[in-house]
Design a protein around this motif. Structure first.
Motif, PDB file in Angstrom:
ATOM      1  N   GLY A 336      30.803  34.321  40.247  1.00  0.00           N
ATOM      2  CA  GLY A 336      31.378  32.994  40.095  1.00  0.00           C
ATOM      3  C   GLY A 336      31.052  32.287  38.806  1.00  0.00           C
ATOM      4  N   ALA A 337      31.443  30.999  38.766  1.00  0.00           N
ATOM      5  CA  ALA A 337      31.276  30.191  37.566  1.00  0.00           C
ATOM      6  C   ALA A 337      31.213  28.717  37.935  1.00  0.00           C
ATOM      7  CB  ALA A 337      32.434  30.432  36.596  1.00  0.00           C
ATOM      8  N   THR A 360      37.513  23.501  30.487  1.00  0.00           N
ATOM      9  CA  THR A 360      36.628  24.533  31.034  1.00  0.00           C
ATOM     10  C   THR A 360      37.225  25.173  32.287  1.00  0.00           C
ATOM     11  OG1 THR A 360      35.318  22.847  32.212  1.00  0.00           O
ATOM     12  CG2 THR A 360      34.548  23.550  30.040  1.00  0.00           C
ATOM     13  N   GLY A 361      37.979  24.392  33.064  1.00  0.00           N
ATOM     14  CA  GLY A 361      38.685  24.988  34.195  1.00  0.00           C
ATOM     15  C   GLY A 361      39.666  26.047  33.728  1.00  0.00           C
ATOM     16  N   MET A 362      40.377  25.775  32.659  1.00  0.00           N
ATOM     17  CA  MET A 362      41.311  26.752  32.098  1.00  0.00           C
ATOM     18  C   MET A 362      40.578  27.985  31.566  1.00  0.00           C
ATOM     19  SD  MET A 362      43.774  24.114  29.984  1.00  0.00           S
ATOM     20  CE  MET A 362      44.720  25.434  29.202  1.00  0.00           C
ATOM     21  N   GLN A 363      39.466  27.775  30.880  1.00  0.00           N
ATOM     22  CA  GLN A 363      38.736  28.906  30.298  1.00  0.00           C
ATOM     23  C   GLN A 363      38.172  29.829  31.371  1.00  0.00           C
ATOM     24  OE1 GLN A 363      36.017  26.567  27.927  1.00  0.00           O
ATOM     25  NE2 GLN A 363      37.156  26.953  26.037  1.00  0.00           N
ATOM     26  N   ALA A 364      37.630  29.242  32.443  1.00  0.00           N
ATOM     27  CA  ALA A 364      37.125  30.064  33.542  1.00  0.00           C
ATOM     28  C   ALA A 364      38.262  30.824  34.212  1.00  0.00           C
ATOM     29  CB  ALA A 364      36.385  29.194  34.555  1.00  0.00           C
ATOM     30  N   ALA A 365      39.416  30.166  34.353  1.00  0.00           N
ATOM     31  CA  ALA A 365      40.573  30.811  34.972  1.00  0.00           C
ATOM     32  C   ALA A 365      41.030  32.013  34.159  1.00  0.00           C
ATOM     33  CB  ALA A 365      41.713  29.804  35.118  1.00  0.00           C
ATOM     34  N   GLU A 366      41.075  31.856  32.855  1.00  0.00           N
ATOM     35  CA  GLU A 366      41.528  32.949  31.997  1.00  0.00           C
ATOM     36  C   GLU A 366      40.589  34.153  32.096  1.00  0.00           C
ATOM     37  OE1 GLU A 366      41.770  30.761  28.385  1.00  0.00           O
ATOM     38  OE2 GLU A 366      43.705  29.838  28.910  1.00  0.00           O
ATOM     39  N   ALA A 367      39.288  33.885  32.146  1.00  0.00           N
ATOM     40  CA  ALA A 367      38.321  34.975  32.290  1.00  0.00           C
ATOM     41  C   ALA A 367      38.448  35.640  33.659  1.00  0.00           C
ATOM     42  CB  ALA A 367      36.903  34.440  32.091  1.00  0.00           C
ATOM     43  N   ALA A 371      39.615  39.578  34.615  1.00  0.00           N
ATOM     44  CA  ALA A 371      38.725  40.460  35.377  1.00  0.00           C
ATOM     45  C   ALA A 371      39.394  40.975  36.642  1.00  0.00           C
ATOM     46  CB  ALA A 371      37.434  39.714  35.726  1.00  0.00           C
ATOM     47  N   VAL A 372      40.093  40.104  37.354  1.00  0.00           N
ATOM     48  CA  VAL A 372      40.720  40.507  38.618  1.00  0.00           C
ATOM     49  C   VAL A 372      41.873  41.478  38.386  1.00  0.00           C
ATOM     50  CG1 VAL A 372      42.127  39.659  40.546  1.00  0.00           C
ATOM     51  CG2 VAL A 372      40.015  38.471  39.923  1.00  0.00           C
ATOM     52  N   THR A 373      42.707  41.179  37.400  1.00  0.00           N
ATOM     53  CA  THR A 373      43.911  42.000  37.202  1.00  0.00           C
ATOM     54  C   THR A 373      43.641  43.296  36.445  1.00  0.00           C
ATOM     55  OG1 THR A 373      44.459  40.730  35.199  1.00  0.00           O
ATOM     56  CG2 THR A 373      45.441  40.005  37.292  1.00  0.00           C
ATOM     57  N   ASP A 379      32.418  42.381  37.509  1.00  0.00           N
ATOM     58  CA  ASP A 379      31.744  41.962  36.280  1.00  0.00           C
ATOM     59  C   ASP A 379      31.473  40.463  36.272  1.00  0.00           C
ATOM     60  OD1 ASP A 379      32.050  44.555  35.572  1.00  0.00           O
ATOM     61  OD2 ASP A 379      33.453  44.199  33.924  1.00  0.00           O
ATOM     62  N   GLU A 380      30.391  40.058  35.625  1.00  0.00           N
ATOM     63  CA  GLU A 380      30.146  38.643  35.376  1.00  0.00           C
ATOM     64  C   GLU A 380      31.184  38.140  34.374  1.00  0.00           C
ATOM     65  OE1 GLU A 380      26.338  36.791  33.508  1.00  0.00           O
ATOM     66  OE2 GLU A 380      25.893  37.173  35.621  1.00  0.00           O
ATOM     67  N   LEU A 381      31.612  36.899  34.532  1.00  0.00           N
ATOM     68  CA  LEU A 381      32.706  36.361  33.718  1.00  0.00           C
ATOM     69  C   LEU A 381      32.211  35.902  32.346  1.00  0.00           C
ATOM     70  CD1 LEU A 381      34.650  34.349  36.444  1.00  0.00           C
ATOM     71  CD2 LEU A 381      35.215  36.591  35.494  1.00  0.00           C
TER      72      LEU A 381
END
Length: 563
Positions: A336-337, A360-367, A371-373, A379-381
């Motif tokens: 998580g993040a 920061t919500g956008m940046q975490a989403a992009e990471a 990782a998911v796709t 992995d850690e984000l």
């Protein structure tokens, strides 16, 4: 019954699985959800996303000034104007006032540093923005569960976060399941993004478990108290932003205020008190009420005869993170993040955090999407903190890294040094100033401090706590266990009252804590948890760190319709 006993008797809990679970339906959490779905649409992939929001609806618990820098919103929705985002009042003028008890000095606008300038920004209701973001998220296929509080972090066998569980519903005061009992639900995800706001209940646990704040300055907080007033059009200047410093704060106490002239003859008035104050007799609520009596402030609320003609229509309070870049913990951990104010991205020099929450919500989403796709969901984000380090937001926060720390030397030194750093050096200083104590450790024994005599409220310009809480629309199911818990029930009287004169009766802006006599004439702490506006001040400022704020039943708390 303990939560473990309830789970053993009524479990197992039902579970739902998603790619991404987001805790908190504010600007950070919703922006994260929106960005995930945008990326899925752009790349033709499927990503399931759920948002848990403890308030009765998105925006119900959102409280901020607020002046919004639209930079990150524009990155999220380049056409937000055409889409009807509720940014209706651009800033038209601004003023920075330094108050003495009876007068004021205005800093010429050409001397205002960049961090204090607001051209291009908008005066908004963050609650309205949150509701709009929630609608955009749902339009993209995000599932939003309002009225569901994430009460527990779930871990897998390796110690990684695997999701959260919502709180049980229908537990009575005695801790036993009542007739309307419903056991909580588990929401499991490949990643869980925590966006709970300042001093997040679960974020606090995660920071401790993974030691995310190792090597950081202690986080610093302020309490922001806000009222919304409807004023005479003759005293209203749409788009005017006013900030003040100085009176009624003394030279050792950090504090400041704002007046934001919104549309429709409304003015948002607010006062922020740094929670590293020393005097246990200080009351942030009373300081705010006293501030409104200053001639330069009350003018907006009165007519030429000195009669209060404006009407107070809303009230609320919320802690804000103020430690800045130097107090920022590691934002990622296994599974998580942390985003937005759950981590502490607010820029205290600008008195702005919403733009950082969105970014920061956008940046975490992009990471997380990558990782998911790409099949790297274990992995850690790490791409998230790297993206932050390379972004304009890091540059902005780095310029202001010393802002709060300077005030440990007093308001005079803090103002002078921040003026030098922000105006003279444009935030390009070669030195760094650190803090080494958490806010609660600054409180001095009552014997070393002078009591403060606050004037009684007049009910027109100044008010008491209970009438204020009434217009916050705060409501909790009265028969549920108190969500304001004590590690040791003897501490409030034996230590807090005896040594610090019972500061919880003053720092709480909702009148939750009161010392009363029992039938034998002995002191005891009475907790009226139903009044709680979820500001988290008690969890932060309690000198013994004996008070622990936990989530009440989902849907409880304030309802900030226009805030």
């Amino acid at each position: 019954m303990t939560p473990q006993d309830i789970l053993a008797q009524y479990g197992p809990r039902e579970s739902m699985e998603y790619d991404i679970v987001i805790v908190g339906g504010g600007p950070a959490g919703l922006s994260s959800a929106i960005r995930l779905k945008q990326l899925a649409t752009e790349q033709g992939k499927e990503v399931s996303v759920v948002v848990l929001e403890k308030g009765s609806e998105p925006g119900a618990h959102i409280l901020s000034g607020a002046v919004l820098d639209p930079q990150s919103l524009t990155e999220l929705f380049p056409d937000w104007k055409a889409m009807g985002a509720p940014l209706d009042q651009p800033v038209t003028d601004e003023a920075m006032l330094f108050l003495s008890e009876g007068g004021a000095y205005r800093t010429p606008n050409f001397l205002l540093p960049e961090c204090s300038q607001n051209h291009g920004n908008y005066i908004i209701s963050v609650g309205a923005l949150t509701r709009w973001l929630a609608q955009q998220a749902e339009n993209l296929g995000v599932e939003i569960f309002p009225g569901f509080a994430a009460a527990e972090v779930l871990y897998d066998e390796q110690g990684a976060v695997r999701g959260v569980a919502t709180g049980n519903m229908g537990i009575e005061k005695n801790g036993e399941p009542g007739p309307n009992f419903q056991i909580g639900m588990e929401l499991l995800g490949k990643y869980t993004i925590f966006a709970e706001g300042a001093r997040g209940h679960l974020g606090k646990q995660l920071i401790a478990k993974y030691q995310l704040d190792a090597g950081c300055d202690p986080q610093s907080y302020g309490i922001g108290i806000k009222e919304l007033w409807e004023v005479d059009p003759a005293r209203h200047e749409p788009g005017l932003v006013v900030h003040t410093a100085g009176w009624p704060m003394d030279n050792k106490t950090y504090g400041g205020s704002f007046l934001y002239h919104m549309a429709d003859n409304k003015i948002a008035l607010g006062f922020v008190t740094g929670l590293n104050y020393e005097n246990p007799y200080l009351s942030p609520f009373e300081e705010f009420q006293r501030w409104k009596t200053h001639p330069n402030i009350r003018w907006y609320l009165e007519n030429d005869k000195g009669e209060v003609t404006a009407k107070r229509i809303a009230y609320g309070a919320r802690a804000i993170t103020a430690g800045g870049l130097l107090a920022l913990p590691k934002t990622v951990f296994p599974g998580g993040a942390l985003v937005g104010c759950d981590a502490g991205f607010l820029n205290v020099s600008r008195i702005k955090g919403t733009h950082a929450a969105i970014k920061t919500g956008m940046q975490a989403a992009e990471a997380a999407f990558e990782a998911v796709t790409s099949g790297r969901a274990q992995d850690e984000l790490s791409a998230y903190p790297q993206a932050f380090k390379n972004s304009w937001l890091y540059t902005e926060l780095n310029k202001a890294r010393n802002f709060k720390a300077w005030f440990k030397y007093g308001l005079g030194v803090g103002t002078l040094m921040n003026g030098l750093e922000q105006f003279g050096l444009k935030g390009k200083m070669s030195w760094t100033i650190h803090r080494d104590k958490p806010d609660h450790a600054y409180l001095k024994p009552a014997s070393e401090c002078k009591p403060i005599a606050y004037p009684k409220p007049d009910g027109k310009l100044t008010f008491d706590r209970l009438s204020s809480v009434f217009i916050s629309n705060a409501n909790h199911e009265e028969n549920q266990p108190a969500h304001l818990t004590l590690k040791d029930a003897s501490v409030p009287v034996a230590i807090n009252l005896a040594k610090y004169a019972g500061p919880e009766a003053r720092y709480c802006p909702a009148g939750v804590y009161e010392f009363v006599k029992d039938a034998n004439g002995a002191d005891q702490l009475q907790i009226s948890a139903q009044n709680c506006v979820h500001c988290k001040t008690c969890d932060i400022k309690d000198p013994t760190q004996n008070i622990v704020w936990v989530t009440p039943e989902g849907g409880g708390g304030p309802n900030y319709a226009e805030m």
